[in-house]
Structure formats: structure tokens, C-alpha cells
Motif scaffolding. Structure first.
Motif, PDB file in Angstrom:
ATOM      1  N   TYR A 158       0.841  -1.204   0.000  1.00 27.62           N
ATOM      2  CA  TYR A 158       0.000   0.000   0.000  1.00 27.62           C
ATOM      3  C   TYR A 158       0.869   1.244   0.000  1.00 27.62           C
ATOM      4  O   TYR A 158       0.657   2.181  -0.780  1.00 27.62           O
ATOM      5  N   ARG A 160       3.894   1.631  -1.013  1.00 28.64           N
ATOM      6  CA  ARG A 160       4.533   1.829  -2.320  1.00 28.64           C
ATOM      7  C   ARG A 160       3.532   2.342  -3.346  1.00 28.64           C
ATOM      8  O   ARG A 160       3.870   3.131  -4.226  1.00 28.64           O
ATOM      9  N   SER A 161       2.307   1.842  -3.259  1.00 25.74           N
ATOM     10  CA  SER A 161       1.315   2.175  -4.285  1.00 25.74           C
ATOM     11  C   SER A 161       1.001   3.662  -4.301  1.00 25.74           C
ATOM     12  O   SER A 161       0.510   4.177  -5.286  1.00 25.74           O
ATOM     13  N   LEU A 162       1.310   4.354  -3.197  1.00 18.61           N
ATOM     14  CA  LEU A 162       1.038   5.793  -3.145  1.00 18.61           C
ATOM     15  C   LEU A 162       1.945   6.558  -4.102  1.00 18.61           C
ATOM     16  O   LEU A 162       1.660   7.692  -4.479  1.00 18.61           O
ATOM     17  N   ALA A 168      -0.799   0.981  -7.646  1.00 17.55           N
ATOM     18  CA  ALA A 168      -2.079   1.565  -7.256  1.00 17.55           C
ATOM     19  C   ALA A 168      -3.210   0.958  -8.071  1.00 17.55           C
ATOM     20  O   ALA A 168      -4.297   0.695  -7.555  1.00 17.55           O
TER      21      ALA A 168
END
Lengths: 240, 240
Positions: A158, A160-162, A168
DNA sequence: TCCCTTGCGGTACGGACGTATCAATGACAG
DNA sequence: CTGTCATTGATACGTCCGTACCGCAAGGGA
């Protein structure tokens, strides 16, 4: 010393390459001849045959490292060591490291859905919407080692997905069917008067996520979270 | 070419070091003499005097990088560039990189508490527990750029804290006064009949955390979250 | 005048990282 | 026998990282 190699078969000279493995034969013909005259290797090749495939094996190594040591420790060399293959094998089976990480997240996503479905269907009272609702929400909590490891990996991803659109996208892939499912289960289980099932589902799913993260930190106990969940399910649903 | 340096003052020979900046003077005395005979540097030294201090300046750079590019991009050199200082300055003001990251998290923690307190106290109806409760919960949501950036940084740090005890300690420092505060506010605002304030506070805080993470992803809209929060506050509290 | 302190510039070191490159291997086809 | 294919071994390349090292700058105190 290091230059001047002679072919093992024809004794011809070979010039060593600037990089990579050093040649042993001067031609494909010599190599094939050597292979044929060998016939019966020391070990008859156990041919352990990975049924799930090398990719799966490597992806699982990523999961283990991410859960135990964090995504920043998931380097190609570490992943290879954890999967007990050479770094070259990792390089071969994935386009690059980013591709590997994205694939690992996607596979974990699927894995979680499948396992959740199996576990819920395996319930004795699978027909009772009230039991189904509870099981569905508990599926998001780290209530055993497997779910705990999975949630740790998801938390790392999560973050990293930002800053990584490709990651994402995996999180955002299916709009919000989870909230819809929970809302449907509440409706089926019989909500009390003046209950907005959609709003209740939103806070329940969001709340279970938040409480799960606290559980990972040890900021709450499993019993405490279960009690909170019980209270709110009892409050939302009619009858007792 | 590179060896054979002569002192700028006494013209004596100096042997160049293996590493670091090349010497210009042969002794402390010569250096001091050069300094004294200079007296009146080209620029009168604007003495910009960082009121908040270099440490603060560097820590803010960490926040900006963590929010915009993720913690894995927060290298010493990147941080230095973002703070517009040399890497050596970062090295000087913090024991090592880990110390810097921990300090940055601690300062953000304090910063958030202070800002939250200020914003809540600045409310016109600061006496109304109902308004206070709502403001307290909204403080956890990324409802403006400042809170959004802060939450992004905290999310990145949360993931790291799962595998870094020093970071986890910051998260766990104060047991759970937030839930207690929310519970107290619910009690003060007048809970409806058969309401367990502690359980409600738990799900509210957990839920707001979970919904906040969805907001960062754009999986929900701010209006949607506000509506959910409104619904639940209205449900918990008596009167209208 | 000398010593000491705080703050910083500039650079070197040693290692880890992702990836590229080339060869070997084992099986099969023509 | 030769070619091809998927897979793997064994380096090497270039870059970045955290940190260590040495010196300069400017001032304070004795």
C-alpha cells in the motif's frame, strides 16, 4: 594465465570473452559430441519438476521477504536466495524487478480472494447471512499467521502504491465490491430499523482495515477487536 | 601535477592527503594569519540565521520526499538536495540515516498533535462536545493538502515500522489516548441509549483511519467520507 | 597569540544494487 | 550431424548508496 583456452574435444584454441561464463568448447558440434559421449550424468537429474512453476516459487519468496523484512529488503539477490535459485533465474522469468513486484502483488490479491472464498464456503452455517457477514469481515483481520503475513505484505505494498501507479492500479482494480458485498450481507441478515446499510458497510470495512493495522502493531489484542466487531454486528442487526 | 602544493602564506611545501579536501595552508598559524589579513569578506555574511534550525530544515525535506516520492527515495543525497544543503550537512546534524528517519517521524508526530490542537481550539463552538468530536475525527482525515501530505508520510512510515522496532516505538508510544479522548467526547456529547462509548470510539477511530487510506488512493471522495461520518455521529448521539 | 568548538565543503571508500552479456545445458526436430 | 529452443550459470558493468576522512571558516575564551 587466464587467456589461452583450448577446446575440450578438438583441442583448438578459444579466445575468452570479456564477460560471462568462459567457453569450454569451440563449437556446437564439439559440445554435442561431449554431451553424447557423456550419457549418464552423476545424478540422473532428480527433475524435481516445480508443478507451480518457477514464477510462483519466486513470487512466494517476495511475499516472505516483504512480510518478514519489508519491501525495501526485496532485492533481486535476496529474492533469489530466498527462493533458492540463482539471480539469473529471477532475471529470466520476469522482465525486470518492477514487473516482478507488480506480479507478486497481483498474485497475492488473487490468492487472498480464493482463500477467503474457500474459508467462507467451508463454514457449517454458510447459509446464515449473519455468520457469512462475520466471516467476511474477519477475513480482513490478521487472525492467524497466514492472514497476518498477507496483511503485512499488503501494508508494505500500500505504501509503495502511493507513489507507484502500476501498484495503485492493482489496489483500485475492482471499484468497491467489498463494501457492496458487506452491504448485501447486512440486508440479508436483517438490519435494524433506521439503519443505512451502505453507510454501515463503509464504516465496517474501513474500521476492520484500521483495526487490522493496529493488530499488526500489537496496539490491540485479537480478543478486543473481536469484541468490538461483535458489538457492532449486534447493534446493526435486529433480533439477537 | 596533483602533488607538490605550496602554502599560500609561507610558501612551504605540503603533502596532499589521500582523501578529502586538498590543504591550502601548512599550519593552523598560517591559516589564522590568512584569515586575519582578509578581514572583510566579499559578502558581509547576510547571517540568514535559520530560526528553526538546520535539523528542522532537513527533516522537512524528508517529509516532502516521503510524501511525494516515497520513503525509499529518501536517500541522504536526495534529502540534502531537497533541503538545499550539502550531503555533509545532513551527515553532521544526524548520527546516521536511521537516526534522521526516526527523528523525522517523531517531529511529524509532535507537529500533527500541535496543529490538531490549534485547529480544534480555533473553532468557534469549541465548547460544544459534538463539534469537538467531529473536528477530532476529521483531524485524522486527509481533508486538505497539509493533512494529505502528512498522512502519506505516516503511511510510508507505518509500513517501515512493521520491520523497524525504533519506528514502531514511535507509533506505540502513547497507548491509545486517542480512543479514550473520542470516548470521552462521545460521553460529553450525550450518547444515545444502549451505546457502548468505548466500542463506538474504537470503530470510529479505526474506521476513520481506514477511510483516510482509501481517500489517499482516490477510492472514495471526501464528500462520501463526510457523509458516512455524519451518519454515524448522528446515530451515536441523542437529540439532533 | 594560541587552543578549542561548531559548522560545513569536498571527496574517497567499499559495497550493494539492477541489469547486460555470453556461454553451457538438455531436449527435441529435421 | 546440425539447428533450435527454453532455461540456467557465471560473471561484468555502471551507478548509487551510506559513511569515513581530512581540511577550511569563523568565532569564543584564556
Amino acid at each position: 594465465m587466464r587467456d589461452e583456452i583450448t577446446c575440450r574435444v578438438c583441442r583448438g584454441a578459444i579466445r575468452p570473452p570479456a564477460r560471462g561464463r568462459r567457453p569450454v568448447y569451440c563449437s556446437r558440434a564439439c559440445q554435442a559430441r561431449a554431451y553424447r559421449s557423456r550419457r549418464d550424468p552423476p545424478v540422473p537429474v532428480p527433475v524435481e519438476a516445480e508443478p507451480a512453476g518457477r514464477r510462483r516459487q519466486i513470487v512466494e519468496a517476495v511475499w516472505r521477504i516483504a512480510a518478514e523484512r519489508g519491501l525495501q529488503m526485496a532485492t533481486v539477490r535476496e529474492i533469489a536466495a530466498e527462493a533458492e535459485v540463482s539471480p539469473r533465474v529471477v532475471q529470466y522469468h520476469f522482465a525486470d524487478k518492477h514487473d516482478l513486484l507488480v506480479t507478486a502483488l497481483r498474485m497475492l490479491h488473487r490468492e487472498n480472494e480464493i482463500r477467503a472464498r474457500e474459508r467462507i464456503i467451508a463454514l457449517r452455517d454458510a447459509a446464515d447471512p449473519r455468520v457469512l457477514l462475520r466471516a467476511t469481515l474477519e477475513e480482513l483481520l490478521p487472525l492467524d499467521d497466514q492472514r497476518q503475513a498477507s496483511l503485512r505484505v499488503m501494508a508494505a505494498y500500500y505504501a509503495r502504491s502511493l507513489t507507484d501507479p502500476a501498484l495503485a492500479e492493482v489496489f483500485l482494480h475492482d471499484a468497491n465490491p467489498l463494501e457492496d458485498l458487506v452491504a448485501a450481507l447486512i440486508t440479508a441478515a436483517g438490519p435494524g430499523p433506521s439503519i443505512d446499510v451502505a453507510r454501515e458497510a463503509d464504516l465496517l470495512v474501513g474500521g476492520v482495515s484500521g483495526l487490522g493495522l493496529d493488530l499488526l502493531h500489537g496496539r490491540r489484542t485479537r480478543a478486543d477487536v473481536r469484541r468490538t466487531l461483535d458489538y457492532h454486528l449486534g447493534r446493526i442487526l435486529t433480533g439477537r
